[in-house]
Design an enzyme around this catalytic site. Structure first.
Site, PDB file in Angstrom:
ATOM      1  N   HIS A 306       0.850  -1.190   0.000  1.00 13.64           N
ATOM      2  CA  HIS A 306       0.000   0.000   0.000  1.00 13.64           C
ATOM      3  C   HIS A 306       0.878   1.228   0.000  1.00 13.64           C
ATOM      4  O   HIS A 306       1.929   1.233   0.643  1.00 13.64           O
ATOM      5  CB  HIS A 306      -0.912   0.014   1.236  1.00 13.64           C
ATOM      6  CG  HIS A 306      -2.067   0.937   1.088  1.00 13.64           C
ATOM      7  ND1 HIS A 306      -1.994   2.268   1.401  1.00 13.64           N
ATOM      8  CD2 HIS A 306      -3.322   0.724   0.629  1.00 13.64           C
ATOM      9  CE1 HIS A 306      -3.157   2.831   1.145  1.00 13.64           C
ATOM     10  NE2 HIS A 306      -3.984   1.924   0.673  1.00 13.64           N
ATOM     11  N   ASP A 364      -7.927  -5.578   0.122  1.00 19.09           N
ATOM     12  CA  ASP A 364      -8.388  -6.369  -1.021  1.00 19.09           C
ATOM     13  C   ASP A 364      -7.961  -7.821  -0.963  1.00 19.09           C
ATOM     14  O   ASP A 364      -8.417  -8.635  -1.757  1.00 19.09           O
ATOM     15  CB  ASP A 364      -7.883  -5.735  -2.322  1.00 19.09           C
ATOM     16  CG  ASP A 364      -8.581  -4.425  -2.583  1.00 19.09           C
ATOM     17  OD1 ASP A 364      -9.769  -4.332  -2.249  1.00 19.09           O
ATOM     18  OD2 ASP A 364      -7.938  -3.498  -3.099  1.00 19.09           O
TER      19      ASP A 364
HETATM   20  N1  CMC Z   1       4.157  -7.488  -4.869  1.00 21.37           N
HETATM   21  C1  CMC Z   1       5.483  -7.448  -5.073  1.00 21.37           C
HETATM   22  N2  CMC Z   1       6.238  -6.342  -4.940  1.00 21.37           N
HETATM   23  C2  CMC Z   1       5.606  -5.207  -4.589  1.00 21.37           C
HETATM   24  C3  CMC Z   1       4.213  -5.175  -4.359  1.00 21.37           C
HETATM   25  C4  CMC Z   1       3.503  -6.368  -4.506  1.00 21.37           C
HETATM   26  N3  CMC Z   1       2.174  -6.375  -4.301  1.00 21.37           N
HETATM   27  N4  CMC Z   1       3.860  -3.920  -4.034  1.00 21.37           N
HETATM   28  C5  CMC Z   1       4.979  -3.191  -4.050  1.00 21.37           C
HETATM   29  N5  CMC Z   1       6.041  -3.964  -4.387  1.00 21.37           N
HETATM   30  C6  CMC Z   1       7.452  -3.537  -4.455  1.00 21.37           C
HETATM   31  C7  CMC Z   1       7.711  -2.783  -5.740  1.00 21.37           C
HETATM   32  O1  CMC Z   1       8.167  -3.629  -6.771  1.00 21.37           O
HETATM   33  C8  CMC Z   1       8.764  -1.794  -5.302  1.00 21.37           C
HETATM   34  O2  CMC Z   1       9.998  -2.475  -5.267  1.00 21.37           O
HETATM   35  P1  CMC Z   1      11.381  -1.661  -5.642  1.00 21.37           P
HETATM   36  O3  CMC Z   1      11.500  -0.590  -4.598  1.00 21.37           O
HETATM   37  O4  CMC Z   1      12.423  -2.715  -5.544  1.00 21.37           O
HETATM   38  O5  CMC Z   1      11.174  -1.116  -7.011  1.00 21.37           O
HETATM   39  C9  CMC Z   1       8.396  -1.469  -3.852  1.00 21.37           C
HETATM   40  O6  CMC Z   1       7.671  -2.625  -3.400  1.00 21.37           O
HETATM   41  C10 CMC Z   1       7.534  -0.237  -3.701  1.00 21.37           C
HETATM   42  O7  CMC Z   1       6.422  -0.348  -4.593  1.00 21.37           O
HETATM   43  P2  CMC Z   1       5.785   0.865  -5.381  1.00 21.37           P
HETATM   44  O8  CMC Z   1       5.028   0.361  -6.570  1.00 21.37           O
HETATM   45  O9  CMC Z   1       6.822   1.914  -5.620  1.00 21.37           O
HETATM   46  O10 CMC Z   1       4.795   1.411  -4.281  1.00 21.37           O
HETATM   47  P3  CMC Z   1       3.540   2.289  -4.525  1.00 21.37           P
HETATM   48  O11 CMC Z   1       3.272   2.981  -3.254  1.00 21.37           O
HETATM   49  O12 CMC Z   1       3.685   3.134  -5.745  1.00 21.37           O
HETATM   50  O13 CMC Z   1       2.378   1.228  -4.855  1.00 21.37           O
HETATM   51  C11 CMC Z   1       0.561  -0.267  -4.656  1.00 21.37           C
HETATM   52  C12 CMC Z   1       1.391   0.822  -3.969  1.00 21.37           C
HETATM   53  C13 CMC Z   1      -0.690  -0.561  -3.795  1.00 21.37           C
HETATM   54  C14 CMC Z   1       0.057   0.230  -6.024  1.00 21.37           C
HETATM   55  C15 CMC Z   1       1.444  -1.547  -4.812  1.00 21.37           C
HETATM   56  O14 CMC Z   1       1.829  -2.030  -3.541  1.00 21.37           O
HETATM   57  C16 CMC Z   1       0.716  -2.644  -5.604  1.00 21.37           C
HETATM   58  O15 CMC Z   1       0.753  -2.634  -6.838  1.00 21.37           O
HETATM   59  N6  CMC Z   1       0.053  -3.614  -4.889  1.00 21.37           N
HETATM   60  C17 CMC Z   1      -0.745  -4.605  -5.547  1.00 21.37           C
HETATM   61  C18 CMC Z   1      -2.095  -4.009  -5.934  1.00 21.37           C
HETATM   62  C19 CMC Z   1      -3.006  -3.819  -4.752  1.00 21.37           C
HETATM   63  O16 CMC Z   1      -3.162  -4.721  -3.919  1.00 21.37           O
HETATM   64  N7  CMC Z   1      -3.673  -2.648  -4.697  1.00 21.37           N
HETATM   65  C20 CMC Z   1      -4.683  -2.372  -3.668  1.00 21.37           C
HETATM   66  C21 CMC Z   1      -4.334  -1.207  -2.789  1.00 21.37           C
HETATM   67  S1  CMC Z   1      -5.417  -1.148  -1.363  1.00 21.37           S
HETATM   68  C22 CMC Z   1      -6.973  -0.754  -1.965  1.00 21.37           C
HETATM   69  C23 CMC Z   1      -7.065   0.632  -2.534  1.00 21.37           C
HETATM   70  O17 CMC Z   1      -6.822   1.587  -1.785  1.00 21.37           O
HETATM   71  O18 CMC Z   1      -7.396   0.751  -3.711  1.00 21.37           O
END
Ligand code: CMC
Length: 430
Positions: A306, A364
């Site tokens: 998140h 989720d």
């Molecule tokens: N699985 C594997 N690696 C992950 C995941 C994951 N679910 N989420 C983040 N990472 C890694 C990512 O690869 C990155 O690694 P590095 O620093 O080595 O490049 C690091 O963790 C930080 O990730 P980010 O994408 O920069 O973080 P963000 O804050 O931009 O993204 C997120 C947050 C929710 C989009 C992401 O965690 C994700 O894609 N999760 C899966 C989708 C999901 O479950 N979304 C629901 C969110 S809760 C409901 C809502 O509010 O909508």
């Protein structure tokens, strides 16, 4: 840095910036005068260090895993309250008295029907249309049906539009579902509570009586409370930005629904369940964990991670309990998806990659299993999220409209395209 100003040095020139303090959480440096004083913009793609507005509605402490609606912890609201009470709280800032609650419930209930011509809107969609596509279209279309509540400068019309959206969203969501599965629409039944009425509109058929299961109704009501608001997330920011131009509230909420649909946001519940189905059995979990960690593989563990929570999502805990309650009530002793989910969670929580990046299950992760057990197809999961989030979007939209300092949202950019060049006719291009 002093307690209420901060000094930034730009090209050897000191720029004094005001620091504003909130009730909880980090203070903010007010950079609204920065461009005028320094000729520079700030740069923050993804808004990781930017507060886009001031708000009194929802507070999240991502490190501690705390979520408060108007100061009340989500755990207490989910345990003791109901969804319409949460709606009242988010809209008006205080929990209602018994009389206020009765009046609010009555007003919402009396707006549940949609204009009968809306039915024809649905038949314009293909049967295999995703219900979120139908929702984006039909909610946007409300502005063509309810002209008497689109004048945003009139507080009464704003209130009527808010009531209409909270009341009609379950009706539209159930219609999208019914159309999707090829069954006749079921009209609302106003002597039922909000969530029971929604369940009936989804699962009743004209051929037989439908009895609402109170345990499932309570569980879904709690799921709605958990999804009701989440401060300045992508869809809420979309609603605020759309609303900042003066667009009507129905159009703004339709924009929020479109944004919510994405798999990184509300679409993650659908994606998480598909992922659990794809994994299938606990013995395949290591393969998927390895894929999630592989930089060259775009696969992510859906329902994990998140932007704000760097601790267990407090909503995920309540959701996990609700999943067990629902499966118990339905007599589902062994759900292979739940087995995979629980094992996956345990493995990921101990894995160095997930620990180091502070990736925990989010809301989720478990919601899909629960909604599936209740009988909803995967394609409806994000629609249910949209239904519940509508009140948050409206509360945030109203707060913005009522803010005297409100201006059109207009971010700037760092331009890295071509410098000025002269037009060459097609005949002269090489
Ligand atoms: N699985 C594997 N690696 C992950 C995941 C994951 N679910 N989420 C983040 N990472 C890694 C990512 O690869 C990155 O690694 P590095 O620093 O080595 O490049 C690091 O963790 C930080 O990730 P980010 O994408 O920069 O973080 P963000 O804050 O931009 O993204 C997120 C947050 C929710 C989009 C992401 O965690 C994700 O894609 N999760 C899966 C989708 C999901 O479950 N979304 C629901 C969110 S809760 C409901 C809502 O509010 O909508």
């Amino acid at each position: 840095m002093s307690s209420n100003t901060s000094t930034l040095t730009v090209d050897n020139k000191a720029v004094e910036l005001a620091v504003k303090e909130g009730t909880l959480g980090p203070s903010v440096i007010d950079i609204s005068k920065l461009y005028g004083q320094s000729g520079m913009f700030t740069y923050d793609p993804g808004f990781t260090s930017t507060a886009s507005c001031e708000s009194k509605i929802t507070y999240i402490d991502g490190d501690q895993g705390i979520l408060l609606y108007r100061g009340y912890p989500i755990e207490q609201l989910a345990e003791h309250g109901d969804f319409l009470e949460t709606c009242y709280l988010l809209l008006y800032g205080e929990l209602p008295t018994a009389a206020q609650k009765a009046d609010f419930d009555y007003r919402v209930t009396r707006h549940t029907m949609v204009h009968d011509q809306m039915n024809r809107f649905f038949t314009g969609f293909r049967r295999d249309a995703h219900p979120m596509a139908i929702m984006v279209g039909c909610v946007g279309a409300l502005s063509a049906f309810y002209h008497d509540s689109t004048d945003i400068s009139d507080p009464h019309q704003r209130m009527v539009a808010s009531m209409r959206m909270i009341a009609k969203m379950p009706t539209l969501a159930a219609m999208a579902y019914k159309y999707h599965v090829g069954q006749p629409f079921v009209y609302p039944m106003n002597d039922l509570d909000y969530t029971s009425n929604f369940l009936r509109m989804c699962f009743a058929v004209p051929a037989e009586e439908y009895k609402v299961n109170p345990v499932l109704s309570r569980a879904l009501d709690r799921i709605f409370i958990l999804h009701a608001d989440h401060e300045q997330n992508a869809s809420t920011s979309t609603v605020r930005l759309a609303g900042s131009s003066g667009a009507n509230p129905f159009a703004c909420i339709a924009a929020g629904i479109a944004c919510l649909w994405g798999p990184a946001h509300g679409g993650a519940n659908e994606a998480a369940l598909k992922m659990l189905e794809e994994i299938g059995t606990p013995d395949r979990i290591p393969e998927y964990i390895a894929r999630a960690k592989d930089k060259n593989d775009p696969f992510r563990l859906m329902g994990f991670g998140h932007r704000v929570y760097k601790n267990y999502d407090p909503r995920a805990r309540i959701m996990q309990r609700t999943t067990h309650e629902v499966l118990n009530e339905l007599g589902i002793k062994d759900d292979p998806l739940l087995d995979v989910a629980m094992e996956l969670e345990q493995i990921a929580l101990k894995d160095e990659y997930f620990v180091e990046k502070k990736l925990y299950p989010n809301i989720d992760f478990y919601s899909g299993i629960t909604l599936k057990a209740m009988g909803f197809p995967t394609s409806m999961f994000t629609v249910l999220f949209a239904l519940a989030r509508t009140v948050g979007w409206i509360a945030q939209w109203s707060e913005m409209i009522e803010d005297p300092s409100q201006r059109i949202g207009r971010p700037r950019q760092l331009y890295t395209g071509s410098p000025r060049r002269e037009y060459v006719t097609v005949a002269q291009r090489g």
